[in-house]
Motif scaffolding. Structure first.
Motif, PDB file in Angstrom:
ATOM      1  N   ILE A  36       0.816  -1.218   0.000  1.00 29.01           N
ATOM      2  CA  ILE A  36       0.000   0.000   0.000  1.00 29.01           C
ATOM      3  C   ILE A  36       0.849   1.267   0.000  1.00 29.01           C
ATOM      4  CG2 ILE A  36      -2.039  -1.043   1.059  1.00 29.01           C
ATOM      5  CD1 ILE A  36      -1.034   0.302   3.719  1.00 29.01           C
ATOM      6  N   SER A  37       2.118   1.136  -0.252  1.00 33.70           N
ATOM      7  CA  SER A  37       3.044   2.261  -0.171  1.00 33.70           C
ATOM      8  C   SER A  37       2.558   3.483  -0.945  1.00 33.70           C
ATOM      9  CB  SER A  37       4.415   1.832  -0.683  1.00 33.70           C
ATOM     10  OG  SER A  37       5.307   2.907  -0.665  1.00 33.70           O
ATOM     11  N   GLU A  38       1.979   3.269  -2.120  1.00 28.18           N
ATOM     12  CA  GLU A  38       1.545   4.393  -2.955  1.00 28.18           C
ATOM     13  C   GLU A  38       0.410   5.200  -2.330  1.00 28.18           C
ATOM     14  OE1 GLU A  38      -1.300   2.248  -6.153  1.00 28.18           O
ATOM     15  OE2 GLU A  38       0.699   1.419  -5.891  1.00 28.18           O
ATOM     16  N   PHE A  39      -0.269   4.635  -1.341  1.00 29.49           N
ATOM     17  CA  PHE A  39      -1.373   5.330  -0.680  1.00 29.49           C
ATOM     18  C   PHE A  39      -0.925   6.058   0.586  1.00 29.49           C
ATOM     19  CE2 PHE A  39      -3.213   1.725  -2.917  1.00 29.49           C
ATOM     20  CZ  PHE A  39      -4.153   2.364  -3.695  1.00 29.49           C
ATOM     21  N   LEU A  40       0.293   5.794   1.045  1.00 28.29           N
ATOM     22  CA  LEU A  40       0.729   6.304   2.338  1.00 28.29           C
ATOM     23  C   LEU A  40       1.404   7.664   2.218  1.00 28.29           C
ATOM     24  CD1 LEU A  40       2.286   3.048   3.813  1.00 28.29           C
ATOM     25  CD2 LEU A  40      -0.018   3.957   4.173  1.00 28.29           C
ATOM     26  N   PRO A  41       1.051   8.605   3.105  1.00 32.59           N
ATOM     27  CA  PRO A  41       1.767   9.877   3.145  1.00 32.59           C
ATOM     28  C   PRO A  41       3.214   9.640   3.600  1.00 32.59           C
ATOM     29  CG  PRO A  41      -0.074   9.856   4.707  1.00 32.59           C
ATOM     30  CD  PRO A  41      -0.036   8.531   4.056  1.00 32.59           C
ATOM     31  N   ASP A  42       4.091  10.576   3.305  1.00 32.40           N
ATOM     32  CA  ASP A  42       5.508  10.425   3.645  1.00 32.40           C
ATOM     33  C   ASP A  42       5.767  10.333   5.144  1.00 32.40           C
ATOM     34  OD1 ASP A  42       6.190  10.480   0.976  1.00 32.40           O
ATOM     35  OD2 ASP A  42       6.554  12.646   0.967  1.00 32.40           O
ATOM     36  N   ASP A  43       4.896  10.927   5.952  1.00 30.63           N
ATOM     37  CA  ASP A  43       5.134  10.965   7.398  1.00 30.63           C
ATOM     38  C   ASP A  43       4.310   9.943   8.185  1.00 30.63           C
ATOM     39  OD1 ASP A  43       2.687  12.173   6.933  1.00 30.63           O
ATOM     40  OD2 ASP A  43       2.998  13.781   8.392  1.00 30.63           O
ATOM     41  N   VAL A  44       3.854   8.889   7.531  1.00 32.50           N
ATOM     42  CA  VAL A  44       3.036   7.881   8.199  1.00 32.50           C
ATOM     43  C   VAL A  44       3.830   7.199   9.314  1.00 32.50           C
ATOM     44  CG1 VAL A  44       3.630   5.970   6.645  1.00 32.50           C
ATOM     45  CG2 VAL A  44       1.438   5.968   7.800  1.00 32.50           C
ATOM     46  N   ASP A  45       3.139   6.836  10.391  1.00 34.34           N
ATOM     47  CA  ASP A  45       3.745   6.067  11.473  1.00 34.34           C
ATOM     48  C   ASP A  45       3.664   4.585  11.106  1.00 34.34           C
ATOM     49  OD1 ASP A  45       4.138   8.359  13.000  1.00 34.34           O
ATOM     50  OD2 ASP A  45       2.218   8.155  14.033  1.00 34.34           O
ATOM     51  N   PHE A  46       4.790   3.899  11.155  1.00 33.96           N
ATOM     52  CA  PHE A  46       4.806   2.469  10.878  1.00 33.96           C
ATOM     53  C   PHE A  46       4.617   1.705  12.181  1.00 33.96           C
ATOM     54  CE2 PHE A  46       7.465   4.485   7.619  1.00 33.96           C
ATOM     55  CZ  PHE A  46       6.718   4.139   6.507  1.00 33.96           C
ATOM     56  N   GLY A  47       4.151   0.473  12.072  1.00 33.93           N
ATOM     57  CA  GLY A  47       3.992  -0.368  13.246  1.00 33.93           C
ATOM     58  C   GLY A  47       2.568  -0.851  13.410  1.00 33.93           C
ATOM     59  N   PRO A  48       2.322  -1.576  14.506  1.00 35.35           N
ATOM     60  CA  PRO A  48       0.987  -2.110  14.756  1.00 35.35           C
ATOM     61  C   PRO A  48       0.022  -1.012  15.165  1.00 35.35           C
ATOM     62  CG  PRO A  48       2.451  -2.632  16.569  1.00 35.35           C
ATOM     63  CD  PRO A  48       3.278  -1.953  15.526  1.00 35.35           C
ATOM     64  N   ARG A  49      -1.241  -1.252  14.887  1.00 36.54           N
ATOM     65  CA  ARG A  49      -2.265  -0.282  15.281  1.00 36.54           C
ATOM     66  C   ARG A  49      -3.614  -0.976  15.438  1.00 36.54           C
ATOM     67  NH1 ARG A  49      -0.663   3.561  11.649  1.00 36.54           N
ATOM     68  NH2 ARG A  49       1.214   2.420  11.930  1.00 36.54           N
ATOM     69  N   ASP A  50      -4.442  -0.366  16.258  1.00 37.65           N
ATOM     70  CA  ASP A  50      -5.812  -0.845  16.432  1.00 37.65           C
ATOM     71  C   ASP A  50      -6.625  -0.393  15.235  1.00 37.65           C
ATOM     72  OD1 ASP A  50      -5.507  -2.075  18.975  1.00 37.65           O
ATOM     73  OD2 ASP A  50      -5.505  -0.097  19.905  1.00 37.65           O
ATOM     74  N   VAL A  51      -7.422  -1.296  14.703  1.00 39.89           N
ATOM     75  CA  VAL A  51      -8.284  -0.986  13.557  1.00 39.89           C
ATOM     76  C   VAL A  51      -9.718  -1.317  13.935  1.00 39.89           C
ATOM     77  CG1 VAL A  51      -6.429  -1.433  11.913  1.00 39.89           C
ATOM     78  CG2 VAL A  51      -8.019  -3.265  12.490  1.00 39.89           C
ATOM     79  N   GLN A  52     -10.640  -0.774  13.180  1.00 40.92           N
ATOM     80  CA  GLN A  52     -12.051  -1.084  13.443  1.00 40.92           C
ATOM     81  C   GLN A  52     -12.811  -1.143  12.130  1.00 40.92           C
ATOM     82  OE1 GLN A  52     -13.678   1.966  15.928  1.00 40.92           O
ATOM     83  NE2 GLN A  52     -13.312   3.580  14.471  1.00 40.92           N
ATOM     84  N   TRP A  53     -13.869  -1.928  12.125  1.00 45.51           N
ATOM     85  CA  TRP A  53     -14.737  -1.991  10.969  1.00 45.51           C
ATOM     86  C   TRP A  53     -15.694  -0.812  11.042  1.00 45.51           C
ATOM     87  CZ3 TRP A  53     -14.645  -4.058   6.428  1.00 45.51           C
ATOM     88  CH2 TRP A  53     -15.800  -4.033   5.645  1.00 45.51           C
ATOM     89  N   ASP A  54     -15.763  -0.034   9.970  1.00 47.34           N
ATOM     90  CA  ASP A  54     -16.654   1.113   9.877  1.00 47.34           C
ATOM     91  C   ASP A  54     -17.880   0.668   9.084  1.00 47.34           C
ATOM     92  OD1 ASP A  54     -18.010   3.448   9.053  1.00 47.34           O
ATOM     93  OD2 ASP A  54     -16.154   4.615   9.087  1.00 47.34           O
ATOM     94  N   GLU A  55     -18.963   0.449   9.779  1.00 47.12           N
ATOM     95  CA  GLU A  55     -20.183  -0.072   9.148  1.00 47.12           C
ATOM     96  C   GLU A  55     -20.773   0.921   8.150  1.00 47.12           C
ATOM     97  OE1 GLU A  55     -22.560  -3.008   8.114  1.00 47.12           O
ATOM     98  OE2 GLU A  55     -21.071  -3.265   9.699  1.00 47.12           O
ATOM     99  N   GLU A  56     -20.635   2.203   8.435  1.00 45.64           N
ATOM    100  CA  GLU A  56     -21.178   3.219   7.532  1.00 45.64           C
ATOM    101  C   GLU A  56     -20.408   3.244   6.197  1.00 45.64           C
ATOM    102  OE1 GLU A  56     -21.525   8.007   7.502  1.00 45.64           O
ATOM    103  OE2 GLU A  56     -22.178   6.984   9.321  1.00 45.64           O
TER     104      GLU A  56
END
Length: 96
Positions: free
Chosen positions: A64-84
């Motif tokens: 997904i590199s092409e979608f990431l801004p230059d200053d993105v934080d790398f590493g694990p993160r909490d994600v959630q399903w957005d029903e909307e």
């Protein structure tokens, strides 16, 4: 739920998330503010990005590199399903 963005530009998705939300193995990615939205594609022939298998457990990854801004934080993160939005919402910055 947890996913990881690697320094090499991959999104790593655990098998249970991938199987539940992305059964075809095809996705589209959209930036929305400070989040990356990962949406399922109904069938692989419709296009999009393909989730690759990482291991025998069924964990997946996608470049997904092409979608990431230059200053993105790398590493694990909490994600959630957005029903909307019908998408997996992934914060790009860890201090959100």
């Amino acid at each position: 739920m947890k996913c990881q963005i690697t320094e090499t530009g991959y999104l790593q998705i655990p098998a249970e998330i991938a199987q539940h939300y992305f059964p075809t193995g095809a996705i589209i990615a959209i930036l929305q503010g400070q989040d990356l939205l990962i949406m399922p594609v109904n069938y692989v022939g419709a296009g999009g990005l393909i989730l690759k298998y990482r291991n025998a457990r069924g964990d997946r990854s996608v470049f997904i590199s092409e979608f990431l801004p230059d200053d993105v934080d790398f590493g694990p993160r909490d994600v959630q399903w957005d029903e909307e939005a019908l998408a997996l919402r992934i914060p790009l910055y860890l201090n959100q």
